[in-house]
Write a protein that holds these residues in place. Structure first.
Motif: not given
Length: 129
Positions: A63-87
């Protein structure tokens, strides 16, 4: 509605990170046994709760990957990066305190570092070309 593919190289890298996340989530969601074998995990005894957890995490990744692909917004990309940084941070804690010093953990640490660094670098303007 057309399929959006990014034009800049930086956003194409983030797109690839999101696509990798979605693909990994797809495998984890629909083939949890294969994913658990790949990571060296297996349910024990009669309890099969591990499959539910694996599918749930896979659904989140998908869901997160598809949302980042479909929405293509900087804040979504930032959230994806932040989530993986915490992981990434959580995996370091596990390596240090759980005695989980294995090849697969180090490999996944590198993968999570890349999946965190690329979207964050793009979001903060380091990958603009």
């Amino acid at each position: 509605m057309e399929f959006y593919f990014p034009e800049t190289f930086g956003e194409q890298l983030v797109f690839c990170c999101a696509a990798f996340t979605a693909a990994a989530g797809f495998v984890m969601m629909f083939a949890p046994g294969y994913a658990m074998k790949l990571f060296g995990l297996a349910p024990r005894g009669e309890r099969r709760d591990g499959y539910a957890e694996q599918r749930s995490v896979g659904g989140f990744y998908l869901g997160f990957g598809l949302a980042a692909i479909m929405l293509a917004q900087d804040f979504i990309y930032m959230a994806l990066g932040a989530a993986f940084a915490m992981a990434f941070f959580a995996r370091i804690i596990s390596l240090l305190s759980d005695k989980g010093s294995t090849i697969i953990n180090y490999l996944l640490l590198v993968v999570q570092a890349i999946l965190a660094a690329v979207p964050l670098a793009y979001s903060f303007g380091f990958l603009t070309t």
